[in-house]
Design an enzyme around this catalytic site. Structure first.
Site, PDB file in Angstrom:
ATOM      1  N   CYS A   1       0.871  -1.165   0.000  1.00 38.88           N
ATOM      2  CA  CYS A   1       0.000   0.000   0.000  1.00 38.88           C
ATOM      3  C   CYS A   1       0.913   1.222   0.000  1.00 38.88           C
ATOM      4  O   CYS A   1       2.136   1.083   0.112  1.00 38.88           O
ATOM      5  CB  CYS A   1      -0.883  -0.003   1.244  1.00 38.88           C
ATOM      6  SG  CYS A   1      -2.195   1.248   1.179  1.00 38.88           S
TER       7      CYS A   1
ATOM      8  N   CYS B   1      -3.874   6.159   0.329  1.00 40.03           N
ATOM      9  CA  CYS B   1      -3.385   4.826  -0.066  1.00 40.03           C
ATOM     10  C   CYS B   1      -2.866   4.760  -1.497  1.00 40.03           C
ATOM     11  O   CYS B   1      -2.571   3.673  -2.004  1.00 40.03           O
ATOM     12  CB  CYS B   1      -4.472   3.784   0.140  1.00 40.03           C
ATOM     13  SG  CYS B   1      -4.844   3.525   1.889  1.00 40.03           S
TER      14      CYS B   1
ATOM     15  N   LYS C   1     -12.026  -5.706   3.024  1.00 41.31           N
ATOM     16  CA  LYS C   1     -11.494  -4.745   3.990  1.00 41.31           C
ATOM     17  C   LYS C   1     -12.519  -3.635   4.166  1.00 41.31           C
ATOM     18  O   LYS C   1     -12.760  -2.830   3.260  1.00 41.31           O
ATOM     19  CB  LYS C   1     -10.170  -4.174   3.475  1.00 41.31           C
ATOM     20  CG  LYS C   1      -9.558  -3.146   4.401  1.00 41.31           C
ATOM     21  CD  LYS C   1      -8.159  -2.785   3.945  1.00 41.31           C
ATOM     22  CE  LYS C   1      -7.560  -1.684   4.790  1.00 41.31           C
ATOM     23  NZ  LYS C   1      -6.190  -1.371   4.384  1.00 41.31           N
TER      24      LYS C   1
ATOM     25  N   ARG D   1      -2.821   3.775  12.847  1.00 45.43           N
ATOM     26  CA  ARG D   1      -2.327   5.025  12.237  1.00 45.43           C
ATOM     27  C   ARG D   1      -1.285   5.666  13.139  1.00 45.43           C
ATOM     28  O   ARG D   1      -0.304   6.213  12.671  1.00 45.43           O
ATOM     29  CB  ARG D   1      -3.488   5.984  11.969  1.00 45.43           C
ATOM     30  CG  ARG D   1      -4.590   5.296  11.161  1.00 45.43           C
ATOM     31  CD  ARG D   1      -4.957   5.983   9.889  1.00 45.43           C
ATOM     32  NE  ARG D   1      -5.791   5.085   9.093  1.00 45.43           N
ATOM     33  CZ  ARG D   1      -7.112   5.173   8.964  1.00 45.43           C
ATOM     34  NH1 ARG D   1      -7.763   6.156   9.561  1.00 45.43           N
ATOM     35  NH2 ARG D   1      -7.773   4.316   8.216  1.00 45.43           N
TER      36      ARG D   1
ATOM     37  N   GLU E   1     -16.775  -8.520  -3.362  1.00 47.50           N
ATOM     38  CA  GLU E   1     -15.345  -8.129  -3.374  1.00 47.50           C
ATOM     39  C   GLU E   1     -14.465  -9.365  -3.301  1.00 47.50           C
ATOM     40  O   GLU E   1     -13.469  -9.495  -4.006  1.00 47.50           O
ATOM     41  CB  GLU E   1     -15.014  -7.266  -2.151  1.00 47.50           C
ATOM     42  CG  GLU E   1     -15.242  -5.787  -2.323  1.00 47.50           C
ATOM     43  CD  GLU E   1     -14.067  -5.066  -2.967  1.00 47.50           C
ATOM     44  OE1 GLU E   1     -13.127  -5.719  -3.435  1.00 47.50           O
ATOM     45  OE2 GLU E   1     -14.129  -3.826  -3.015  1.00 47.50           O
TER      46      GLU E   1
ATOM     47  N   LYS F   1     -11.405  -8.284   7.296  1.00 42.04           N
ATOM     48  CA  LYS F   1     -10.776  -7.334   8.202  1.00 42.04           C
ATOM     49  C   LYS F   1     -11.698  -6.160   8.465  1.00 42.04           C
ATOM     50  O   LYS F   1     -12.199  -5.618   7.479  1.00 42.04           O
ATOM     51  CB  LYS F   1      -9.488  -6.881   7.507  1.00 42.04           C
ATOM     52  CG  LYS F   1      -8.761  -5.760   8.166  1.00 42.04           C
ATOM     53  CD  LYS F   1      -7.623  -5.297   7.299  1.00 42.04           C
ATOM     54  CE  LYS F   1      -7.005  -4.112   8.005  1.00 42.04           C
ATOM     55  NZ  LYS F   1      -6.116  -3.357   7.208  1.00 42.04           N
TER      56      LYS F   1
ATOM     57  N   SER G   1      -5.892  -3.400  14.819  1.00 42.87           N
ATOM     58  CA  SER G   1      -5.331  -2.653  15.946  1.00 42.87           C
ATOM     59  C   SER G   1      -6.393  -2.241  16.971  1.00 42.87           C
ATOM     60  O   SER G   1      -6.172  -2.356  18.173  1.00 42.87           O
ATOM     61  CB  SER G   1      -4.591  -1.425  15.413  1.00 42.87           C
ATOM     62  OG  SER G   1      -5.446  -0.629  14.607  1.00 42.87           O
TER      63      SER G   1
HETATM   64  C1  PBG Z   1      -2.707  -0.105   4.968  1.00 38.94           C
HETATM   65  C2  PBG Z   1      -3.224  -0.852   6.141  1.00 38.94           C
HETATM   66  C3  PBG Z   1      -4.028  -0.417   7.210  1.00 38.94           C
HETATM   67  C4  PBG Z   1      -4.127  -1.497   8.075  1.00 38.94           C
HETATM   68  C5  PBG Z   1      -3.419  -2.552   7.508  1.00 38.94           C
HETATM   69  N1  PBG Z   1      -2.894  -2.135   6.300  1.00 38.94           N
HETATM   70  C6  PBG Z   1      -4.593   0.915   7.506  1.00 38.94           C
HETATM   71  C7  PBG Z   1      -5.747   1.439   6.743  1.00 38.94           C
HETATM   72  O1  PBG Z   1      -6.233   0.853   5.788  1.00 38.94           O
HETATM   73  O2  PBG Z   1      -6.187   2.528   7.097  1.00 38.94           O
HETATM   74  C8  PBG Z   1      -4.827  -1.514   9.401  1.00 38.94           C
HETATM   75  C9  PBG Z   1      -4.343  -2.553  10.337  1.00 38.94           C
HETATM   76  C10 PBG Z   1      -4.812  -2.411  11.749  1.00 38.94           C
HETATM   77  O3  PBG Z   1      -5.617  -1.528  12.107  1.00 38.94           O
HETATM   78  O4  PBG Z   1      -4.352  -3.218  12.559  1.00 38.94           O
HETATM   79  N2  PBG Z   1      -3.629   0.350   4.087  1.00 38.94           N
END
Ligand code: PBG
Length: 327
Positions: free
Chosen positions: A119, A129, A194, A204, A231, A246, A272
């Protein structure tokens, strides 16, 4: 009613419960996310993710060797570069930070599965992104760069590439680019389902992103299940080797449906915000962290995940080891 049904017969002691347990957690089916920071001289605790650290680039090789010795078999690498640019193009440099950390990771631990998160949000100044045009991420310009970044990562030694940008057509674009370079053995772990989630915000902070915008124009709206399944079907048709859901724990319904509809291994990402919620509740004294960890992960597995990406991977593997694989 005869014979009398008594479910408690098989719950009487630990041996009976273990004998009949339907879902087990196995250390080889976890992926541990790692944040590698080009700016640091030593590791630094991440305040938003208790127990997690940004790893200084120089420390990465020995850190991975330590994780391997503990039983971790797969890591997902996130880079935090010194310099960012408008479109994240520094991540495409052959001798750049991203290629370097992957190469060094693979060299330090050849047996460890090294997975690259592909990404641009860690590499663009805006935190978007991909390539932005008129305030919006341009799908097809980003596709070209994503394909290039995935090839770079595979050539640097990534065992699996994991595109997370949520651009339409990204799996196909990456598959074509990998094959063109003879990298037809490199699997794609698609972040296929996602959702656009507020549960990514501790991440973040972890990657030092100053993102102020919104990802609603490319990530999936969480009220929509048909769209989520579509998707994932599209990514499978484009050539994905793994599908993903996710955040995992909030979307067990979708995870279950996808796992019954595909023959591909399904990965669940406990993100997270899910991890942080449990950790901060435990810090407040209202949850037992080990019990909450085991329950949250076992239920994700029960819903249909074969593989789980989680910030708990290291602690879980330690607990499994201590308890003779019965948690
Ligand atoms: C990159 C990415 C993100 C996460 C994993 N890859 C952030 C987003 O899409 O904003 C989030 C992972 C997490 O919150 O543990 N695009």
């Amino acid at each position: 009613m005869f014979p009398s049904t008594r479910l408690r017969r098989l719950r009487r002691n630990a041996a009976l419960r273990h004998l009949t347990q339907e879902t087990y957690l196995h250390p080889h089916q976890f992926i541990y996310p790692i944040f590698v920071d080009e700016n640091l001289k030593e590791n630094k605790a991440i305040a938003s993710l208790p127990g997690q650290y940004r790893i200084a680039e120089a420390v990465l090789p020995q850190y991975l060797q330590q994780l391997y010795a503990e039983g971790i078999r797969a890591v997902l690498l996130f880079g935090i570069p010194k310099k960012k640019d408008a479109d994240g193009l520094l991540s495409l440099e052959k001798e750049g930070f991203l290629a370097r950390i992957i190469h060094n990771a693979k060299t330090a631990t050849p047996e460890m599965l090294i997975i690259s998160d592909n990404c641009f949000c860690e590499y663009t100044q805006s935190g978007d992104c991909g390539v932005t045009r008129k305030g919006c991420v341009d799908n097809d310009l980003t596709l070209k760069n994503l394909a290039q970044q995935a090839v770079l990562c595979a050539q640097a030694g990534a065992d699996i590439v994991a595109p997370s940008a949520m651009m339409d057509g990204q799996v196909q674009a990456i598959r074509k680019a990998l094959d063109k370079e003879g990298l037809y053995e490199t699997p794609i772990m698609a972040y296929s389902t996602k959702f656009c989630s507020s549960f990514y915000s501790p991440f973040r902070e972890a990657v030092d992103s100053h993102f102020l915008g919104h990802r609603a124009s490319y990530q999936i709206p969480f009220p929509n299940s048909k769209e989520a399944l579509y998707e994932s079907a599209l990514d499978e048709a484009e050539g994905a080797d793994f599908l993903m859901v996710k955040p995992a724990g909030l979307n067990l319904d979708i995870l279950h449906q996808i796992s019954t509809q595909t023959q591909l291994p399904v990965v669940a990402y406990q993100v997270s915000g899910e991890y942080a919620s449990l950790q901060f509740a435990a810090q407040a004294g209202v949850l037992d962290i080990d019990a909450a960890m085991v329950e949250s992960l076992t239920c994700i597995k029960r819903a249909g995940a074969r593989v789980i990406i989680t910030y708990f991977a290291r602690a879980l593997i330690k607990l499994l080891e201590e308890q003779g694989n019965h948690v």
